[in-house]
Every structure is written in C-alpha cells, then in structure tokens.
Motif scaffolding. Sequence first.
Motif, PDB file in Angstrom:
ATOM      1  N   VAL B 407      27.906  68.496  24.261  1.00  8.20           N
ATOM      2  CA  VAL B 407      27.346  67.700  25.362  1.00  8.20           C
ATOM      3  C   VAL B 407      27.792  66.245  25.228  1.00  8.20           C
ATOM      4  O   VAL B 407      27.081  65.415  24.683  1.00  8.20           O
ATOM      5  N   PRO B 408      28.976  65.956  25.699  1.00  7.31           N
ATOM      6  CA  PRO B 408      29.433  64.573  25.628  1.00  7.31           C
ATOM      7  C   PRO B 408      29.080  63.787  26.889  1.00  7.31           C
ATOM      8  O   PRO B 408      29.095  64.332  27.987  1.00  7.31           O
ATOM      9  N   TYR B 409      28.736  62.530  26.719  1.00  8.53           N
ATOM     10  CA  TYR B 409      28.543  61.622  27.845  1.00  8.53           C
ATOM     11  C   TYR B 409      29.621  60.554  27.739  1.00  8.53           C
ATOM     12  O   TYR B 409      29.766  59.945  26.685  1.00  8.53           O
ATOM     13  N   ILE B 410      30.356  60.370  28.818  1.00 10.65           N
ATOM     14  CA  ILE B 410      31.417  59.365  28.786  1.00 10.65           C
ATOM     15  C   ILE B 410      31.190  58.432  29.963  1.00 10.65           C
ATOM     16  O   ILE B 410      31.288  58.842  31.118  1.00 10.65           O
ATOM     17  N   GLU B 411      30.843  57.198  29.670  1.00 12.47           N
ATOM     18  CA  GLU B 411      30.503  56.242  30.734  1.00 12.47           C
ATOM     19  C   GLU B 411      31.461  55.059  30.652  1.00 12.47           C
ATOM     20  O   GLU B 411      31.471  54.343  29.658  1.00 12.47           O
ATOM     21  N   THR B 412      32.253  54.905  31.686  1.00 15.56           N
ATOM     22  CA  THR B 412      33.301  53.884  31.640  1.00 15.56           C
ATOM     23  C   THR B 412      33.091  52.863  32.739  1.00 15.56           C
ATOM     24  O   THR B 412      32.909  53.215  33.898  1.00 15.56           O
ATOM     25  N   THR B 419      39.866  56.502  27.788  1.00 18.38           N
ATOM     26  CA  THR B 419      39.057  57.419  26.996  1.00 18.38           C
ATOM     27  C   THR B 419      39.672  58.804  27.117  1.00 18.38           C
ATOM     28  O   THR B 419      40.233  59.157  28.137  1.00 18.38           O
ATOM     29  N   GLU B 420      39.538  59.537  26.062  1.00 10.88           N
ATOM     30  CA  GLU B 420      40.099  60.875  26.050  1.00 10.88           C
ATOM     31  C   GLU B 420      39.151  61.771  25.265  1.00 10.88           C
ATOM     32  O   GLU B 420      38.738  61.421  24.160  1.00 10.88           O
ATOM     33  N   HIS B 421      38.811  62.876  25.876  1.00 13.57           N
ATOM     34  CA  HIS B 421      37.877  63.780  25.213  1.00 13.57           C
ATOM     35  C   HIS B 421      38.412  65.202  25.280  1.00 13.57           C
ATOM     36  O   HIS B 421      38.837  65.652  26.337  1.00 13.57           O
TER      37      HIS B 421
END
Lengths: 251, 483, 405
Positions: B407-412, B419-421
């Motif tokens: 469960v990743p949250y990526i807020e840019t 960002t790279e996931h």
Amino acid sequence: MALLEIKNLYASVAGKEILKGITLKLQPGEVHAIMGPNGTGKSTLSNVIAGRDGYEVTKGEVLLDGEDVLAMAADERARAGIFLAFQYPVEIPGVTTSAFLKTALNAKRRQEGKPEIDAMEFLKLVKAKTAQLGMPYDMIKRALNVGFSGGEKKRAEVLQMTMLEPRVAILDETDSGLDIDALRVVSEGVNSLRSPDRAFLVITHYQRLLDYIVPDHVHVLAHGRIVASGGKELALELEAEGYAKYLNAAA
Amino acid sequence: MAVTRETAAAVKEVEQYKYGFVTDIESDKAPKGLNEDIIRFISAKKNEPEWMLEYRLKAYRYWLTLSDEEPAWAKLHFPKINYQDSYYYAAPKREKLASLDEVDPKLLETYKKLGIPLLEQQMLAGVAVDAVFDSVSVATTYKKKLEEMGVIFSPISEAVHKHPELVKKYLGSVVPYSDNFYATLNAAVFTDGSFVYIPKGLRCPMELSTYFRINEKNTGQFERTLIIADEGSYVSYLEGCTAPQRDENQLHAAVVELIALDDAEIKYSTVQNWYPGDADGKGGIFNFVTKRGACRGKNSKIMWTQVETGSAITWKYPSCILQGDNSVGEFYSVAITNNRQQADTGTKMIHLGKGTRSKIISKGISAGHADNTYRGLVRIGAKADQARNYTQCDSLLIGDKCGAHTVPYIETRNPTAQTEHEATTSKIGDDQLFYCMQRGMTQEEAVSLIVNGFCKEVLQTLPMEFAVEAQKLVGISLEGSVG
Amino acid sequence: MKPSLITEHSFGEAYAKRLGVAPWRGNLPGPKVEEWRFTPLRSLAKIVFAPADDVDVDAVPRTVPVIPGAARLVLVNGAYRKELSDANLGKGVEFSQGKVAAKEGSSLIALNAAYAPESLALHVTGAAKKIIHIISIGAAGAAPTALHPRITVTAEAGAAVTLVESHVGLPGETYFSNPVASITVGEGATVRRYVSVDEDSEAFHLATSLVKVAGGGTYEAFHLGLGGALTRQEVRIALTGENASVRLNGAYALSGTSHHDFTTVMDHVMPSCASSQVFKGVVDGESHGVYQGRIHVARDAQKTDARQVHKALFLSRGPQIDCKPELEIYADDVQCAHGAATGEIDPNHMFYLEARGIDPEPARALLVEGFLADAVNEMSDEVVRDIFGVAIGTWLKRRAVGSHA
C-alpha cells in the motif's frame, strides 16, 4: 554389486505412463549413454532417479550400492551421491554461485560427518576448480545462473559436479544449446572426473557429445523402453541411420 | 534535586490519601494502570527534573483525549488493548529460572542455530547468571574511549541529568508528544532507552549498540531513543539482538528520534526478533514503534535498515523528514511473518528540501497464515525541486494461506521531482527448491538460501557481524513453512 | 476511528419532495474515508442542488464526436430523450428502460438509485455490429442541478458489443452528474467500453462503474478525463469465472483547477484470470490528478496475472499528483506487479525536437501525446481510438491557447 541399478522401472507423469520397464546396470567406472528421440522418456528417467515431485513410480526399483533410492527424498539422494546436471539449470536471484556451492558442499560434508568447510579453504578450492575448467573466477560472485548464457549455465553445472564429487552423475542433455567450444570445455570437465569408482549416465539426443565423452555402453530409449544396447559404435550407427527403425520396432 | 525530592514526597502523599494505595518510593514497582500519579511516580523514581515531568504529564493529558484515535488503518487484527491492565513501571520481573533446563527447548534450539555462547543464552532466556557477562566489561572499556572523543552514549535517564540542554532541545523535536496514540503514550511513560550525541566532525569509529547494554535492558516496554549527529559527524547504531528474547511483555511502544545536522550521517540498523507467539497465534509481542529521523542539515543522510522477524504484531514505519537541501533518506527492510504473525510496516519519506533523494527497498516474506503489509508514503513538497525517489517493494509468498500486501502512497507537488515505484509478488518456485535439494540441501536450507537471496539487497546494508546472524535468522523464522 | 461523513448536503427531504419520491437517507463520504482521502467533497456538499427542471435541449452539443455508423442513445439530465437519439441498434442488442432497484453499495450508488429516473438497459444477445454511443448531457436550469444517469449492460454468453459513452454538459449553472453503470459480461462474451468525460468546467462528475466478468469473458475499457471542476471515475471490476480477462486503461489531461480521480478495484475472485491497467495523466495549471488502484487476489485465485501502472507528467509548477497503487494478495502462485512514476517532460526530448526545428509548443504537444499514447493505444477499436486522440489534441490546443493568454 552394481553402483547404480535400475530394475524394471515404470513411471508416470500426471497419470500417463512414460517409463515402461527400464533395466540398467552401471558398474563403477563406466559411462553409459542413453540416446533417443524427443519425448521417449529420457528426461523422465533422470528426474525419477533424482526424485523430482510429480513423477510417480508405479513399479520397479532404483538401487545405489544396493540401497533403495526411491525411498529417499531428493536431498537425501543427492547427499548419497547422485548428481543431476540439469538440462535447464534454474535461476536463483540474489543467491551467489559461491554461496550456493558452499551450502551444497557443507550439506555433503555434514553427511560425511565432516565440519563445515573453512572460508579460506573453500575459496582456494573454488579457485582451483574454476581454473581447471577454464572458467573466470568472477563467475562465482554472480547470482546463480541469473543472466548466464547457455554455455555458462552448463559450465556452472560441471563446476558443481566437480565440487561435489558425486558417485553417479546424470547429464541430462548437457550438450543442448552449446556451441562447439563450450561443448569441448564441458566435456573435458566431465572427462577429468571419470574415475574407477564413479559412473556416468549421459542422456543425449545427438551423437556429437559422445565424440567427446566416449561411452562404454550406449542404449537406445524408445517409447519408454530400452530397445537396443551396444558399444560406442551404436551411437555412430544411430547418427548415420536415425531412430526410425527402433521407433517402428518398439511401437 | 531538591525539587524532585519534593515531588516525590508530594507523590507519596497524594498516593496515600487520594487514591488509597501505598507505594513505597523505594520499591521497584508501581501498581497496575495508568494515571497522573503513576507518571509522577515514574518521574520521581528516576529523579527527573520538573521539566521532564511536565513533558510527561502534557503527553499523558493529551493521550487521554485520544481514546478514539488508536490507529485502526493498518491491516492488523488484534483484540483491544486494555491500557489500565498494564504495569507502566518495572513490571513484575519475570521470574529468574534456575537453569537452562527450565527454558523452552525450542528457544534453546534457536540459540544453538544462531551460535549464541552459553552464557549469553542464559542471559537472554532469563536464567540467573552470577558470572560477569563478557560484553558488559567490553562495553565499559569502549564507553571510556568514546567519552574521550566527545561521544555521549548513555541511558536517556542519565542524559536528562547530565545533558539537559541537549535533551530539552531535541526530545520530541522529531516525534512530538502529540504525534500518534502510541508515541504519545510513550512520551508519558517511557522508562529508558539510549541517548547518543556525536560531536561535530567526528566519525564514530565503532558501531554503537544496545547489545552492549544488555544488562541494563529490562526497559523494553516503552523504550525511548534519541540520537543526534552534529555537523559533519557519522554514526552507525545497532538496535536489538538477533536472538529471540524470552519476554512476556505484551505491549511494546517505543519511540526513536534521529537528528542529522549539516553533512551528518546516521545509519540505524535493527534486527527485531521478539517473541512471535506460538504456531496458533497465542501470545507474542505487540510491537507499536514510532521511528523517525530528521535530516535537518544540508547534505545530511539517514539510513534505516530493519530486519523484522519477530513479534505477533508489528506496526512500524521508520521515516525520514528530508528538510535539508540535498539530504538523503534510505529505508531497507526485510519483514518476515510466519504462522499467525502480522506485520504492517514501511516508511515515510517526506521531501521538503531541494535536491533531496530517497530510496526504499522493501522485501516482505509471508508464510503460514501470516499477513504482511508494506505501507509507505512518499511525499514531495512544492519546494522540493529536483527531488528523487525510487521505491522497490517485493513480496514473496510461501504457501497459499498467507497474504502479502503493498500500500504505497505517492504524493507529488513538484514538477521537477521524479518518483518511481515498482512492486512485484512472487513465490518460491518448485523448480528452485528441487534444484537446491538435488545439490544435497535440505528443504529448510533451500528455503533459507532462496529467501536470503531474495533479501540480499537489504541484508548487505547491515554491518558484517549483524548480517551473518540476520541471515541465519531468516532461515530460522521460516522453519516449517514449506512442506 | 470512525469514518467521517458529510451530513450537510442538499440531497435529503427537500430534494426528494420535488421529485415525489422517498428521500435518500445517506451521507457523502468525508475526507477520512480512506477511498476519498484525495478527493474531498466539501465544495460539492456546500452547493444546493435541485433535481433537473425541464430544460430545453434541442441538439447534441457539437463537441460530441459523431461516430460513423453508430447508434445514438441520448440522455438529458439522466432521462432518455428519444427525439435526440437514433435507437436503431442493429442485430444482437435490445434496449429497454426500467425502474432502478434501490440496492446496497456505496453511498453514491444509493444516491443514484434513489433519484435515477429510469435506467437505460442494454441486453446483448449476439455479436453486435453497430457501436452504441451513449451521450449523457448535463443541462442546468436556473439553479444548480443534479442528474443521476443509470446504465445497465448485460452481455449474454458469447455475445459481443462496443459501447462509447460521452459525458458532456451545457455551459451555464453548475451541475452534478452521478452516473452509475452496471455491466455484466457473460461467459465468453466481450464488452468494449470507451468512456469520455469532458464536462463543463464548473461541473461535478462522480461516476461509478460496477463490472462483473464471467469465465472466459473479456472486458476492455478506456476512460478519458478531460474537464470538469471535480471528476471521479470509479471502476470496480470482479473477475468471477476462470480465464476471464480485463484490460482497463485510462488517461487524463487537466488544466486550471480541475480535479480528476481514477479509482479502480480489480477483484480476482477465480483462478487463471488476467487483468492489466495502464493509466497516464498530464497535469497543468493548478490541477490535481489522483490515481488509486487496488488489485485484490482472493485465496482461490491461483495463476492470476494482474498488472497495473500509473504515470503522470507535470506540465507546470502548481499541480499535484496523488497515487496509491495497492496490491492485496492472498494466493501464492500469481504474477502481480504495479508501477508508478511522476516527472516532467525530459528536457533532452524537448531539445531534440527543437533541434529539428519544431517550435516549443507543438514540440511539447507532441511529447504529451506520445506520453499518453501508451494508454490510448490500448484501445482495440481504431475508429474510437482516433476520435479520443482528436479529443486529446483539442485539449492540448486549448491548453496552448490558454498558456499564451
């Protein structure tokens, strides 16, 4: 007593009978070749001897020094001295060839009641063996088989065999996917392991490999049975005439 | 001092009259439950200055308002904890056992596999040991050396007295007392923990470890750690020990704060192997930990490495606040859950400064009936020009009764950031297992080898001697998971 | 922690009274509801919406593309308008209107069920030749208006159909479209669905799609989000039979203060199913793009192959992107992966194009189109793909004009 004895072996995969009564005796020091077209059960035979899951032995026996091999788990067979050089060696990401070799070697030493190998001693041994096989030493730092070329994979198999010094080595289509140079290197490695107390079972589709690893006996496998046996000249005959007459005879 | 003695006296009075229980200040335990008197008791017991007591009380009063705020968002299931049913100071000491014969044979088996010396085994298992424990004396020697270099490495209770200016300045500055339910509780009742200060420009020449303080342990339940790396300094800190401790404390709520000033670097490594409960999920530690580092200075760096194999419940998100320009945060994690264990762990990388970089490598292994969740946040603030994040989360499932979740949250908020996931899920292949076993390895050896390969990127960030034991631990924690 | 709900909104008694139906007793999800953390509904809740008045709409807006040979079903404010439609659907598809049964589900589905006029139901029995183009038009009267379109598609075993949906609005007072689509893909059936949401810049659009795909069935969808003040396209798909296959893709292009949210749930219930998702977005101005995608693989769903990727491109300083790709895996013999990335246009790429004599603005447009192409090219219907490509091109031109202004 034969080193490895296969008696009237029947085996099936997913309910389908593949091996239909194989009988074979390997005396110490002997090299036996099993030849045959694809789909006749060559790989099934090697997997059954090594104890892979999914192969059901319905009848017969496999004995190593008179001991019942079929009663053993795969790892017990390996520690008892059966080595399978895989046709398709598996990639294990993150596990260096060196760590893998060390773990395998220590498993064997444990069986023999020896202490774990000292790190320095191990490195010395690997250095010597890789040099002997003409392999770059750096290869053992790479993850096992990951990104290896076909030739590198087969060489890594021979390296493992050299390190583990098995009683019986089964080479499953070791020549597949090898160019002539790689074939020579691999064969030289195998030949250097030939000894009066070790036996080889060389499984191959082509006669080519047998120019390098000269067998004492050649067997033709067709439709799950050994349909002909002879000396090394049988391989040449097969090369010239093909398998057709054996296939028809067995069908 | 006078003040604290007065406080102690006051506490005594209050206790006697108001609440009707008598606690001898000299005694080693406070009664069950939590109230302001207990907190005063803890503080008095530690002879703390007034400001420290005030801090605790402020936290406690705030905690009281949080009764509905106990985090419920994690993928964890456990019975509601009755906080009034716990001891908050010197929980009754577990009974010392007369000899190793009385220790759970499974535990001893593990010690043997890890190669723990006999004396240490006795310490860990809670056997009364008279002999002087080797590493204690070793630790004392080291401590002297460190002092000469200006390094402060002491229990935090000692630092409160000897270095109040540092503690006052930094305690709660990364994890404020109001941060979250468990951290607030910790701020109110923390017992002890480590304090580290590395002076300007010093590269601390040895790994600092709680292992050295094993005799001072017994502070486990509410540990509080504060590490400050002053400008241009470096320190590597090791937490925990690789052997599972026979510990009956149900609840652990620790707080760790790291502060890295300009050009400083902190490397914090944890191997957590608390008691995971039995195969049916009975018992085991509830581990609710708040760990956070602030890269306050430019070019500073904080690196977390964790190998989490123990505890029934793990709730833990070691994080980095990247305030300083060009600061770097890294998080390397191996979390293994087997049987009925549950882990919800990950990190937060908060990019505030320009040119900040973060890297997250998470390896989750789930076996048995366990659930393993990676939960992470990458936040790129509007001012974090040229920020970079790379995240890789890999899950390995062993068996078909477990779960693996990401469960990743990526807020840019910044266009120039990148960002790279990536995340993948896999299992141990039957062909991999057979290959290893054909080379003579037992199934357990094969699993251990393959899983160690899967975790390699993380394990290789551990200091050498820790890495070797962590590797063994990986195998041990997965015993019986295949087959 | 209790999920906070927005209880102050205009969809209660007064709203129901005007329609003469039983009121919706639910509430709107608040920011503490996990699935809504990135898409706050406070601004929506503050507006007093009324049911649609009888607004005179005599033509489909020109912005809606004409798909050659397609049948047209037109909804104005959620109600079917025969005179604007061309309901000659061709063989294999039947069309009916029916009452919407109040059902469980999310609060928005319940809100739709409470106030939807009638559902537009498509029953697909064979291989439909014609593309079916559904056009939903939001048209507010004097006051802010809410509409609740409801579409039901049932594809029988072995049937096949291609649907296009255009959601547009007329300029004027603000409106709130709350469409719900229920789609059932039967065994071995194929449903292709291409949705374009290009609402008026003041409008709200909160859409929910519920899709069930039976064994051997194929669902291919593409969702485009271009306009609107606040848009959310939520797609929940369950793969309920072995060897079902889903390709769910989408793209968004946002400017101004637009907010767009893609929320997807891919629920692998049965073994040997495959799903893939490719979502791409570009954000400009002070817009806000959201992607949340959950893949759930049930204990029995061995041999699942599920993939998901979201990538977003910033075109300026000011927008924000929130992304939450989620894997929830309970089976071990599966291939699951997700990826996510954000960044801006690679200056090297820009330089390369400029070095070939291309002006910055067209160069940028070219690179943006190229970036979105990964998702757009997933559409297997070439005609619709081109039409959607044109819509993106138009958006880029609009943006370029805006940026020069």
